[in-house]
Design a protein around this motif. Structure first.
Motif, PDB file in Angstrom:
ATOM      1  N   LEU A  72      41.292  44.780  44.973  1.00 45.24           N
ATOM      2  CA  LEU A  72      40.249  43.912  44.422  1.00 45.24           C
ATOM      3  C   LEU A  72      40.622  42.443  44.576  1.00 45.24           C
ATOM      4  CD1 LEU A  72      39.420  45.808  41.102  1.00 45.24           C
ATOM      5  CD2 LEU A  72      38.000  45.714  43.176  1.00 45.24           C
ATOM      6  N   GLY A  73      39.597  41.593  44.676  1.00 51.07           N
ATOM      7  CA  GLY A  73      39.802  40.156  44.700  1.00 51.07           C
ATOM      8  C   GLY A  73      39.952  39.548  46.073  1.00 51.07           C
ATOM      9  N   GLU A  90      39.378  35.678  41.563  1.00 50.62           N
ATOM     10  CA  GLU A  90      40.192  36.226  40.483  1.00 50.62           C
ATOM     11  C   GLU A  90      39.557  37.520  39.959  1.00 50.62           C
ATOM     12  OE1 GLU A  90      41.804  34.976  36.005  1.00 50.62           O
ATOM     13  OE2 GLU A  90      40.586  33.590  37.196  1.00 50.62           O
ATOM     14  N   VAL A  91      40.400  38.486  39.683  1.00 46.70           N
ATOM     15  CA  VAL A  91      39.925  39.760  39.133  1.00 46.70           C
ATOM     16  C   VAL A  91      39.961  39.652  37.612  1.00 46.70           C
ATOM     17  CG1 VAL A  91      40.256  42.252  39.044  1.00 46.70           C
ATOM     18  CG2 VAL A  91      40.825  40.995  41.136  1.00 46.70           C
ATOM     19  N   ILE A  98      36.841  48.478  35.380  1.00 51.40           N
ATOM     20  CA  ILE A  98      37.111  48.940  36.758  1.00 51.40           C
ATOM     21  C   ILE A  98      36.797  50.432  36.886  1.00 51.40           C
ATOM     22  CG2 ILE A  98      38.944  49.364  38.444  1.00 51.40           C
ATOM     23  CD1 ILE A  98      40.266  46.756  37.449  1.00 51.40           C
ATOM     24  N   ASN A 156      45.411  44.768  40.490  1.00 50.01           N
ATOM     25  CA  ASN A 156      44.162  44.781  41.259  1.00 50.01           C
ATOM     26  C   ASN A 156      44.169  45.830  42.368  1.00 50.01           C
ATOM     27  OD1 ASN A 156      46.067  43.496  42.851  1.00 50.01           O
ATOM     28  ND2 ASN A 156      44.632  41.965  43.662  1.00 50.01           N
ATOM     29  N   ARG A 157      45.114  46.762  42.287  1.00 49.57           N
ATOM     30  CA  ARG A 157      45.191  47.846  43.278  1.00 49.57           C
ATOM     31  C   ARG A 157      44.824  49.169  42.617  1.00 49.57           C
ATOM     32  NH1 ARG A 157      47.566  46.788  48.201  1.00 49.57           N
ATOM     33  NH2 ARG A 157      48.509  44.714  48.385  1.00 49.57           N
ATOM     34  N   GLY A 178      33.991  46.341  44.700  1.00 47.32           N
ATOM     35  CA  GLY A 178      34.438  44.983  44.427  1.00 47.32           C
ATOM     36  C   GLY A 178      33.289  44.048  44.113  1.00 47.32           C
ATOM     37  N   CYS A 183      34.173  40.444  42.053  1.00 45.88           N
ATOM     38  CA  CYS A 183      35.376  39.822  42.604  1.00 45.88           C
ATOM     39  C   CYS A 183      35.605  40.159  44.069  1.00 45.88           C
ATOM     40  CB  CYS A 183      36.604  40.236  41.791  1.00 45.88           C
ATOM     41  SG  CYS A 183      36.877  42.019  41.728  1.00 45.88           S
ATOM     42  N   GLY A 185      36.412  42.933  47.286  1.00 43.64           N
ATOM     43  CA  GLY A 185      37.540  43.821  47.507  1.00 43.64           C
ATOM     44  C   GLY A 185      37.491  44.416  48.900  1.00 43.64           C
TER      45      GLY A 185
END
Length: 296
Positions: A72-73, A90-91, A98, A156-157, A178, A183, A185
């Motif tokens: 993500l991001g 930014e996430v 999520i 963010n993974r 995303g 954000c 992705g």
């Protein structure tokens, strides 16, 4: 050598590269893959050899299961890790947000095919246009996400398994998740775990196949063509009916066992797979069997 080979495609090769490699080591021309797997992705790639190439159209229709990592991001032009970064954000989403966003894609959803894909438009593949800096309008396609199992969320993974219908782009799914979270992705990696009845556990590496070809044991690793139709009812024909059927004639069926327009696996009396048949009604309303596609 007619059958289906469950190949473990390595990352860095296109599906066509795999076919070309196998043609070389197996000394066969009649080989084809059953659905493109991205060059950067690894995993199950069923390969048809000989008369099994007639079954490719049926195999491409099968559902698939993938394991993917979503980052993500960071958005890229190809929606995967091999593209150019086009945006970073930014996430801000929480762990629960999520999870909810990802699970919201289960079921049917309208997916816009990516520009970096092999879909043709006006005789040109979309990725060829994309590489020339051209973006064209695409028509969204309905796909089905049977399930998404989230395995891990670390920052963010996100790693998840997804079962889906044919024609689903997992990198587009990652990008869409995303976007839904605000954000962006992209897909960081992808492994195809299953394609139809073929799974990763039984897939063979190219090195293993090369060694078996050298030893002359290649045919032992082939799966029979009829596995593609394992969910269909089957029928065995005696010698007389077999000859009539193979010459395009109708073979009468027992009442009550089959229904009109039904696909059936057809074998001879020794158990050899002959064809995919289809039931049809004659002018008197009697149900018969005719050839749909021969595999001999």
């Amino acid at each position: 050598m007619n059958g289906i080979l469950n190949v473990l495609k390595p990352p860095g090769m296109t599906s066509f590269d795999v076919v070309a490699y196998l043609r070389g080591i197996l000394k066969m021309k009649k080989i084809g893959h059953t659905g493109t797997l991205d060059p950067g992705a690894a995993g199950v790639l069923p390969i048809c050899t000989g008369k099994a190439t007639k079954a490719i159209e049926y195999l491409t229709d099968k559902d698939k299961v993938y394991r993917a990592e979503l980052l993500l991001g960071v958005s890229t032009d190809t929606q995967d890790a091999y593209g150019k970064v086009i945006n970073t954000l930014e996430v801000k989403a929480s762990h629960d947000e999520i999870e909810r966003a990802i699970k919201s894609f289960e079921g049917s959803y309208s997916q816009l095919p990516p520009m970096y894909s092999a879909i043709k438009m006006n005789g040109k593949k979309l990725y060829e246009l994309a590489r020339s800096g051209i973006e064209v309008e695409r028509t969204p396609r309905d796909v089905k996400i049977h399930f998404i199992d989230i395995l891990n969320i670390t920052g963010n993974r996100i790693v998840f398994d997804v079962g889906c219908s044919k024609g689903t782009y997992i990198r587009t799914l990652c990008s869409d998740i995303g976007d839904r979270l605000g954000c962006g992705g992209h897909m960081a990696f992808l492994v195809r775990m299953k394609a139809g009845s073929f799974d990763l556990e039984n897939a063979l590496t190219l090195e293993e196949i090369k060694e078996m070809a050298r030893e002359g044991t290649f045919e032992k690793m082939l799966t029979g063509i009829d596995v593609v139709f394992k969910d269909y009812d089957r029928i065995s024909l005696n010698e007389k009916d077999k000859n009539r059927f193979l010459n395009g004639g109708f073979v009468g069926l027992s009442e009550g066992k089959f229904t009109p327009a039904q696909k059936i696996r057809v074998y001879d009396h020794d158990g050899a797979f002959l064809a995919l048949g289809e039931t049809v009604s004659d002018r008197n309303g009697k149900l018969n069997l005719k050839v749909d596609k021969l595999f001999i």
